[in-house]
Design a protein around this motif. Sequence first.
Motif, PDB file in Angstrom:
ATOM      1  N   THR A 233       0.760  -1.156  -0.005  1.00 16.92           N
ATOM      2  CA  THR A 233      -0.048  -0.130  -0.081  1.00 16.92           C
ATOM      3  C   THR A 233       0.955   1.293   0.155  1.00 16.92           C
ATOM      4  O   THR A 233       0.387   2.371   0.082  1.00 16.92           O
ATOM      5  CB  THR A 233      -0.848   0.048   1.297  1.00 16.92           C
ATOM      6  OG1 THR A 233      -0.224  -0.092   2.235  1.00 16.92           O
ATOM      7  CG2 THR A 233      -1.969  -1.079   1.411  1.00 16.92           C
ATOM      8  N   SER A 234       2.217   1.300  -0.199  1.00 20.94           N
ATOM      9  CA  SER A 234       2.919   2.363   0.020  1.00 20.94           C
ATOM     10  C   SER A 234       4.178   2.048  -0.998  1.00 20.94           C
ATOM     11  O   SER A 234       4.527   0.892  -1.100  1.00 20.94           O
ATOM     12  CB  SER A 234       3.341   2.654   1.222  1.00 20.94           C
ATOM     13  OG  SER A 234       4.393   1.698   1.851  1.00 20.94           O
ATOM     14  N   SER A 235       4.961   2.924  -1.287  1.00 14.51           N
ATOM     15  CA  SER A 235       6.196   2.850  -2.091  1.00 14.51           C
ATOM     16  C   SER A 235       7.219   2.387  -1.110  1.00 14.51           C
ATOM     17  O   SER A 235       8.121   1.439  -1.634  1.00 14.51           O
ATOM     18  CB  SER A 235       6.832   4.118  -2.715  1.00 14.51           C
ATOM     19  OG  SER A 235       7.032   5.099  -1.642  1.00 14.51           O
ATOM     20  N   ASP A 236       7.080   2.347   0.074  1.00  9.22           N
ATOM     21  CA  ASP A 236       8.207   1.693   1.009  1.00  9.22           C
ATOM     22  C   ASP A 236       7.877   0.311   0.970  1.00  9.22           C
ATOM     23  O   ASP A 236       8.804  -0.648   1.130  1.00  9.22           O
ATOM     24  CB  ASP A 236       7.928   2.226   2.412  1.00  9.22           C
ATOM     25  CG  ASP A 236       8.783   3.591   2.774  1.00  9.22           C
ATOM     26  OD1 ASP A 236       9.614   3.958   1.687  1.00  9.22           O
ATOM     27  OD2 ASP A 236       8.496   4.274   3.811  1.00  9.22           O
TER      28      ASP A 236
ATOM     29  N   ALA B 284       4.005   5.599  -5.118  1.00  2.00           N
ATOM     30  CA  ALA B 284       4.647   6.856  -4.767  1.00  2.00           C
ATOM     31  C   ALA B 284       3.941   7.941  -5.064  1.00  2.00           C
ATOM     32  O   ALA B 284       4.107   9.036  -4.478  1.00  2.00           O
ATOM     33  CB  ALA B 284       6.247   6.742  -5.287  1.00  2.00           C
TER      34      ALA B 284
ATOM     35  N   ARG C  97       0.873   8.587  -5.355  1.00  2.00           N
ATOM     36  CA  ARG C  97      -0.216   8.669  -4.599  1.00  2.00           C
ATOM     37  C   ARG C  97       0.230   9.357  -3.258  1.00  2.00           C
ATOM     38  O   ARG C  97      -0.443  10.227  -2.541  1.00  2.00           O
ATOM     39  CB  ARG C  97      -1.147   7.469  -3.931  1.00  2.00           C
ATOM     40  CG  ARG C  97      -1.870   6.897  -4.992  1.00  2.00           C
ATOM     41  CD  ARG C  97      -2.133   5.454  -4.462  1.00  2.00           C
ATOM     42  NE  ARG C  97      -2.765   5.445  -2.986  1.00  2.00           N
ATOM     43  CZ  ARG C  97      -4.027   5.635  -2.842  1.00  2.00           C
ATOM     44  NH1 ARG C  97      -4.896   5.742  -3.892  1.00  2.00           N
ATOM     45  NH2 ARG C  97      -4.506   5.570  -1.644  1.00  2.00           N
ATOM     46  N   GLU C  98       1.514   9.268  -2.781  1.00  2.00           N
ATOM     47  CA  GLU C  98       2.091   9.986  -1.637  1.00  2.00           C
ATOM     48  C   GLU C  98       2.700  11.381  -1.941  1.00  2.00           C
ATOM     49  O   GLU C  98       2.497  12.415  -1.242  1.00  2.00           O
ATOM     50  CB  GLU C  98       3.349   9.117  -1.048  1.00  2.00           C
ATOM     51  CG  GLU C  98       2.865   7.428  -0.677  1.00  2.00           C
ATOM     52  CD  GLU C  98       3.808   6.662  -0.704  1.00  2.00           C
ATOM     53  OE1 GLU C  98       5.028   6.894  -0.959  1.00  2.00           O
ATOM     54  OE2 GLU C  98       3.426   5.421  -0.415  1.00  2.00           O
ATOM     55  N   ASP C  99       3.202  11.388  -3.273  1.00  2.00           N
ATOM     56  CA  ASP C  99       3.819  12.847  -3.650  1.00  2.00           C
ATOM     57  C   ASP C  99       4.163  12.902  -4.980  1.00  2.00           C
ATOM     58  O   ASP C  99       5.202  12.021  -5.566  1.00  2.00           O
ATOM     59  CB  ASP C  99       5.170  13.185  -2.758  1.00  2.00           C
ATOM     60  CG  ASP C  99       5.791  14.521  -3.007  1.00  2.00           C
ATOM     61  OD1 ASP C  99       5.310  14.969  -4.071  1.00  2.00           O
ATOM     62  OD2 ASP C  99       6.867  14.633  -2.626  1.00  2.00           O
TER      63      ASP C  99
ATOM     64  N   GLY D 235       8.930  14.356  -5.803  1.00  2.00           N
ATOM     65  CA  GLY D 235       8.492  12.949  -5.211  1.00  2.00           C
ATOM     66  C   GLY D 235       8.863  11.924  -6.172  1.00  2.00           C
ATOM     67  O   GLY D 235       9.238  10.866  -5.715  1.00  2.00           O
TER      68      GLY D 235
END
Length: 367
Positions: A38-41, A69, A71-73, A78
């Motif tokens: 659910t995240s780039s991490d 990523a 979606r995060e920035d 980003g």
Amino acid sequence: MKVDGKHTRTIWLEADGWTVGTIDQRRLPHDYVVVKLTSSDDAADAIRTMLVRGAPLIGATAAYGMALAMREDASDAGLDAAYAKLVATRPTAINLKWALDEMRRALAPVQPADRVAAAYRRAGEIADEDVAINQAIGASGLKLIEAIAATKKPGERVNVLTHCNAGWLATVDWGTATAPIYQAFDAGIPIHVYADETRPRNQGASLTAWELGHHGVDHTVIPDNTGGHLMQHGLVDIVIVGTDRVTADGDVCNKIGTYLKALAAADNKVPFYVALPSPTIDFTIHDGVREIPIEQREAAEVTDMTGRTNDGRIETVRIVPQGSKVANYGFDVTPARLVTGLITERGVLKADRAALAAAFPERVAQA
Ligand code: MRU
């Protein structure tokens, strides 16, 4: 391919349209566990910890990692930060950088507000393209297997030796080295596979054997040092392996131990083929031994072994004395002169600069 009768790929979008689903390959063959990124991490960790592995799947996961990523920035900063984070996860498979370059090319000209949609679109295309490429690799390689089958007496099988896992688990679907095997099996050709166990992580024993078994392909898991003996006794008709990077001159980097199989194959005149999608070719380098960065992984992969006990527990045991030093090179390079041919989506090619450049001129122009 199918797991328990249900078709699955190794990476997909969940019903919410943005969460990325994949299979935790560290748990196979004991447990089939689906994981949500659910995240780039999450995507970076999945690649680094080998929850996903195999050059084409690493690339597809990185592509979806870029989508997460965005979606995060979705700013330019980003984009650069996500690229830097994901490209650093594993050093050898060039598909990682190829996929990230593709994503950057698709996203850089797009306004930040539109980058999430553009990123998911391009990541989906990269995954779909991988499936189509591997199917075409299967068709190219099937011809080689058919030719060997034509030389067999009734009741004899075609014996293929493979190393590590270049199967559907290592790609989005079909696999590279396994695509010709699956297509031959599906066409009714009697085929049997020797799967090198592939120490230290045992991708052959745990992943290739699992895949082949689920597809119904007869196979035998062998310790890594067995291939030469089998070849001396005429028990291997063809070696087919995958690769993490092929140079412009046709040198092939693949899982550690591949080079020794190529030497044994050359000594015994067993054809040694490498199956690859064109994103695995690195047209910027020529000398594989000197120019390809070889991943070195942690000592624990060599000192420890993990398996399931007879009473069902997963257990890790140490097999090396405390205090002994360990070397854990993940890959080696097989020089082009030992490669009989490269099985690609555009046919079977000679492992040399002219053949690769003629088959993939657009990639040469991009490099
Ligand atoms: O370390 P891994 O498991 O990622 O290594 C995988 C291989 O060496 C495969 O042969 C290669 O990535 C080709 S996959 C189609």
